[in-house]
Design a protein around this motif. Structure first.
Motif, mmCIF file in Angstrom:
data_model
loop_
_atom_site.group_PDB
_atom_site.id
_atom_site.type_symbol
_atom_site.label_atom_id
_atom_site.label_comp_id
_atom_site.label_asym_id
_atom_site.label_seq_id
_atom_site.Cartn_x
_atom_site.Cartn_y
_atom_site.Cartn_z
ATOM 1 N N TRP A 198 -5.346 5.125 -0.583
ATOM 2 C CA TRP A 198 -4.253 4.163 -0.463
ATOM 3 C C TRP A 198 -4.280 3.206 -1.645
ATOM 4 O O TRP A 198 -4.840 2.110 -1.557
ATOM 5 C CB TRP A 198 -4.367 3.370 0.838
ATOM 6 C CG TRP A 198 -3.976 4.121 2.076
ATOM 7 C CD1 TRP A 198 -4.748 4.972 2.797
ATOM 8 C CD2 TRP A 198 -2.711 4.059 2.734
ATOM 9 N NE1 TRP A 198 -4.066 5.463 3.869
ATOM 10 C CE2 TRP A 198 -2.800 4.914 3.872
ATOM 11 C CE3 TRP A 198 -1.524 3.387 2.503
ATOM 12 C CZ2 TRP A 198 -1.736 5.104 4.753
ATOM 13 C CZ3 TRP A 198 -0.468 3.567 3.387
ATOM 14 C CH2 TRP A 198 -0.571 4.416 4.483
ATOM 15 N N PRO A 199 -3.717 3.584 -2.790
ATOM 16 C CA PRO A 199 -3.593 2.609 -3.876
ATOM 17 C C PRO A 199 -2.889 1.346 -3.372
ATOM 18 O O PRO A 199 -1.858 1.430 -2.692
ATOM 19 C CB PRO A 199 -2.745 3.343 -4.918
ATOM 20 C CG PRO A 199 -2.995 4.802 -4.636
ATOM 21 C CD PRO A 199 -3.160 4.897 -3.157
ATOM 22 N N THR A 200 -3.466 0.193 -3.696
ATOM 23 C CA THR A 200 -3.020 -1.066 -3.100
ATOM 24 C C THR A 200 -2.895 -2.157 -4.148
ATOM 25 O O THR A 200 -3.728 -2.254 -5.059
ATOM 26 C CB THR A 200 -4.018 -1.520 -2.015
ATOM 27 O OG1 THR A 200 -4.133 -0.493 -1.021
ATOM 28 C CG2 THR A 200 -3.570 -2.813 -1.357
ATOM 29 N N LYS A 206 0.832 -1.195 0.000
ATOM 30 C CA LYS A 206 0.000 0.000 0.000
ATOM 31 C C LYS A 206 0.868 1.247 0.000
ATOM 32 O O LYS A 206 1.861 1.330 0.736
ATOM 33 C CB LYS A 206 -0.909 0.025 1.237
ATOM 34 C CG LYS A 206 -1.766 -1.207 1.416
ATOM 35 C CD LYS A 206 -2.545 -1.155 2.715
ATOM 36 C CE LYS A 206 -3.517 0.010 2.740
ATOM 37 N NZ LYS A 206 -4.384 -0.031 3.944
ATOM 38 N N SER A 243 -0.190 -1.702 -9.623
ATOM 39 C CA SER A 243 -1.110 -0.610 -9.324
ATOM 40 C C SER A 243 -1.031 0.455 -10.399
ATOM 41 O O SER A 243 0.027 0.704 -10.980
ATOM 42 C CB SER A 243 -0.761 0.002 -7.963
ATOM 43 O OG SER A 243 -1.468 1.206 -7.763
ATOM 44 N N ALA A 277 -1.438 3.554 -9.738
ATOM 45 C CA ALA A 277 -0.944 4.797 -9.136
ATOM 46 C C ALA A 277 0.366 5.206 -9.786
ATOM 47 O O ALA A 277 1.184 4.370 -10.161
ATOM 48 C CB ALA A 277 -0.760 4.609 -7.636
ATOM 49 N N VAL A 302 -1.553 8.281 -1.393
ATOM 50 C CA VAL A 302 -1.418 9.330 -2.404
ATOM 51 C C VAL A 302 -0.593 10.485 -1.847
ATOM 52 O O VAL A 302 0.227 11.080 -2.534
ATOM 53 C CB VAL A 302 -2.808 9.819 -2.854
ATOM 54 C CG1 VAL A 302 -2.683 10.997 -3.813
ATOM 55 C CG2 VAL A 302 -3.579 8.676 -3.505
#
Length: 777
Positions: free
Chosen positions: A689-691, A678, A729, A731, A681
């Motif tokens: 929380w991009p995971t 995790k 991810s 992100a 940002v």
């Protein structure tokens, strides 16, 4: 054996030596610490008690037999010497000094100026600044004058720094200002010019803020003519200490022209101690002794007490004890036998580098030689102290024009076999960028460089010392990357007449090819250059860890030298960092346990019960807004009937602090029973929380390998489990860290219950095949 295990062997070879042949037979006859140390011109000693010398014959006999130096335990503390103003009681100090004289022992006086152990009349008195300064001067000169010629070494000032390396806000600083430090040394030198004057401090055995503050303090004092002769390192340590950086820290201070000493060594153990713990303790004593022996200006090793019967540890640290070399009956513990063996048998290895510039010096314009060979290099066009391979570790940074470093003379005979290795980060490809060279009369005898015409790394050796002579070269097959730390090793094998070039530990080219006549070499008798050639071609970018060997480096050693980890905690009975960076972990609480690792070897993995964690202090470990990789072997605790781990809440394997939360968390997710990587940002305020999660649930009681990868170039996060990619991810950013790394917890909680082994961090995105190798049991 894994490639990184070879790296540990290489590092150990630089510290640990062996003795064979007739010398070994003679050494075996040495039976006391005193005999072993004296044979080396070293002092070994202990803090001793005047009352014990007077009342305990067995104690007295052991002090006389084992030590060639003694330190006063409390007898020189101000509150003991002058409990009433103007009325000195030297009787207890006299007993120790007289005993030492009768037994041919040197005396270390501990201490003249300290913020603690001060008499009440002094701390509660209403003295003007001038009066207090006179009181301090009178005390220093009275004590030193009385023992002139009888006390060889004084710890003039004790513990003047706070944990962050700034001056401690204690009694003397608050009343007299920082000038009291210089004054004390000048006063002591005035009355006994022959005594060695030391500054003594604790918790300075690592490359951290307090050690750097001490370094700046003594460098400044010496520059102002203050007679500081040496620095003492107290070295009160835990059973789990590794002392990874101690030898390097001692060398840094010795390079300032100072003597250094280990002054108060003890290693506390949870009591009652078992055989495994006593064996671990013995290794800590051995590591301390090896660090001292590796630095020629390390003059003495002193323990703070030598028998558990009289140790200060149990009263100061309830639940701890067994900290010394002998048990309560004065029987030899494993620590005593191990220390004796090191003092008796250690020899400087003959296969290490003949020059080694770490280039992580704490500022200045001289790059010290960590090999002990004395080949320091003078830096020009820049100063040392650029943060590079790790946020808190320096490197030399070249501007591609006028920068570089040069030795006073040649380092290696270039007609014979040799090897040169270095970590480099290239920032510009617009011209030839020389990493290392050694001068001949007319040109460099060799160059290791980036060549823009071919866009390759090149190891070049002219056919002769003439500007008209041709040049033999070996080039990399890979294209050099800009702004990426790369390891280069160039090898000239005179026996084979072959040149070799390794990039990141992999052999990329050999010349001349097999079947062609061997080449010959010639001797360049000029100085060695770092980041520059004799023709003035300069490197653009960072250079770190340059080593020169007067021999061939083979493939296994080249791979070990190219170890890319910026932190590695093997937890083999300790919390030390076995990477080049020596960032030892600190347990919270101090008492932690160990368990069998994935190969079943006892006490070779960290045991976590939900209360223990490991902190890596001294600033950031990783730049988390740059590419990085974190890997670990993890075994969670008991399983429920569904196979998932017991316990409520997430369990964090590793995290690094931001302002309000971890900038990443590698963990077990309690809500779905899966492994997760995790990244917030932002590290403050409301955030997502991009995971990336594992494809299958975590299995308790089973060793599992995890790898979290942030690739800043791609803008992607990836999670691997047992070497298999689980997901990526979407992100695209990672917040910058502001604090240290934690193992077994994040800054907001999530303690792990289970076991951890071989935690590694890398300041780059590892390739899939590298992760697969690390995940191989």
């Amino acid at each position: 054996m894994r490639w990184w295990m070879a790296a540990l062997v290489v590092g150990a070879q630089l510290v640990v030596g062996t003795m064979v042949g007739p010398d070994a037979a003679a050494a075996a006859e040495v039976t006391t610490l005193r005999e072993a140390a004296a044979a080396r011109g070293l002092q070994v000693g202990s803090a001793v008690s005047a009352s014990a010398l007077e009342t305990d014959p067995a104690y007295r006999d052991r002090v006389a037999a084992e030590f060639n130096t003694v330190t006063t335990e409390n007898e020189f503390k101000w509150s003991v010497l002058e409990p009433v103003r103007g009325r000195y009681d030297f009787s207890r100090a006299d007993r120790i000094v007289d005993f030492a004289a009768a037994h041919g022992q040197a005396v270390r006086g501990q201490t003249l100026v300290w913020h603690s152990s001060l008499p009440e009349w002094l701390t509660t008195g209403t003295f003007s600044q001038a009066e207090l300064r006179d009181i301090l001067r009178n005390h220093v000169q009275t004590v030193v004058s009385r023992y002139r010629g009888r006390v060889a070494v004084w710890d003039v000032v004790n513990e003047p720094l706070a944990e962050d390396g700034t001056p401690r806000d204690g009694f003397w600083l608050s009343r007299l200002g920082l000038g009291y430090l210089a004054d004390a040394f000048h006063w002591a030198r005035a009355v006994d010019p022959a005594a060695q004057l030391y500054l003594n401090e604790y918790s300075t055995e690592t490359n951290a803020a307090k050690a750097r503050g001490l370094y700046e303090l003594v460098r400044d004092l010496r520059a102002r003519g203050v007679p500081v002769d040496g620095v003492g390192f107290q070295t009160h340590k835990l059973l789990t200490s590794r002392l990874s950086a101690l030898g390097d820290v001692l060398r840094r201070f010795a390079d300032l022209g100072l003597d250094v000493a280990i002054t108060e060594l003890d290693v506390r153990v949870p009591v009652p101690a078992d055989a495994t713990e006593l064996a671990q303790q013995a290794e800590v004593y051995a590591w301390a002794a090896q660090a001292c022996l590796a630095v020629p200006r390390c003059r003495s090793i002193t323990t703070w007490g030598f028998t558990d019967a009289r140790s200060w540890i149990p009263a100061q640290y309830p639940g701890w004890g067994a900290a010394t070399l002998l048990d309560e009956s004065l029987g030899a513990k494993p620590a005593y036998r191990r220390l004796l063996a090191v003092l008796r048998d250690w020899q400087r290895p003959g296969t290490g580098p003949v020059a080694w510039w770490r280039l992580d010096d704490w500022g200045g314009t001289t790059a010290s030689d960590a090999s002990g060979s004395g080949h320091s290099a003078v830096v020009s066009g820049t100063t040392l102290g650029w943060y590079e391979r790790q946020p808190t570790t320096f490197a030399l940074r070249g501007d591609g024009a006028g920068t570089g470093a040069v030795t006073a003379g040649p380092v290696v005979d270039t007609a014979r076999s040799y090897a040169v290795s270095a970590w480099v980060s290239l920032t510009s490809k617009t011209a030839r960028r020389v990493v290392a060279s050694q001068d001949g009369a007319a040109r460099s005898a060799f160059t290791l460089s980036y060549e823009p015409s071919t866009d390759r790394w090149v190891f070049a050796v002219p056919l002769a010392d003439s500007v008209q002579a041709g040049v033999r070269t070996v080039s990399s097959t890979s294209v050099p990357a800009v702004n990426r730390w790369t390891h280069l090793t160039a090898v000239w094998n005179a026996g084979w007449g072959r040149m070799q070039l390794y990039v990141d530990g992999v052999l990329e080219m050999t010349a001349p090819p097999s079947g062609q006549p061997p080449a010959t070499g010639w001797t360049g008798r000029g100085p060695f250059r770092i980041g520059r050639s004799s023709a003035g071609e300069a490197f653009a970018g960072g250079i770190s860890d340059v080593r020169v060997f007067a021999r061939v480096v083979d493939a296994a050693e080249a791979a070990a030298l190219a170890d890319a980890a910026v932190g590695r905690w093997t937890f083999d009975g300790h919390t030390g960092d076995e990477s080049w960076f020596s960032r030892d972990g600190f347990p919270r609480p101090e008492q932690v346990g160990f368990t069998a690792d994935r190969a079943g070897r006892p006490a070779r993995a960290l045991l976590l019960t939900g209360t223990e964690v490991i902190d890596v202090r001294g600033g950031m470990t990783l730049w988390t807004d740059r590419s990085y990789t974190v890997t670990a072997w993890v075994r969670l605790t008991d399983a429920n009937r569904d196979g998932r781990p017991d316990g409520a809440g997430d369990q964090v394997v590793a995290s690094q602090d931001g302002r309000e939360r971890g900038t990443f968390q590698l963990q077990y997710e309690s809500d779905n029973g899966r492994w997760a990587y995790k990244v917030p940002v932002t590290d403050s305020g409301p955030t997502g929380w991009p995971t990336v999660e594992s494809l299958a649930p975590a299995v308790a009681g089973r060793w599992t390998h995890l790898a979290a990868v942030w690739n800043a170039g791609w803008g992607r996060f990836q999670l691997y489990v047992d070497g298999v990619l689980q997901g990526t991810s979407a992100a695209t950013t990672s917040p910058p860290a502001t604090g240290g790394l934690h193992v077994g917890v994040s800054m907001t909680g999530g303690r792990l219950t289970g076991a951890l082994d071989d935690v590694q961090v890398h300041q780059r995105a590892l390739q899939p095949h590298e992760i697969t190798t690390l995940a191989t049991p």
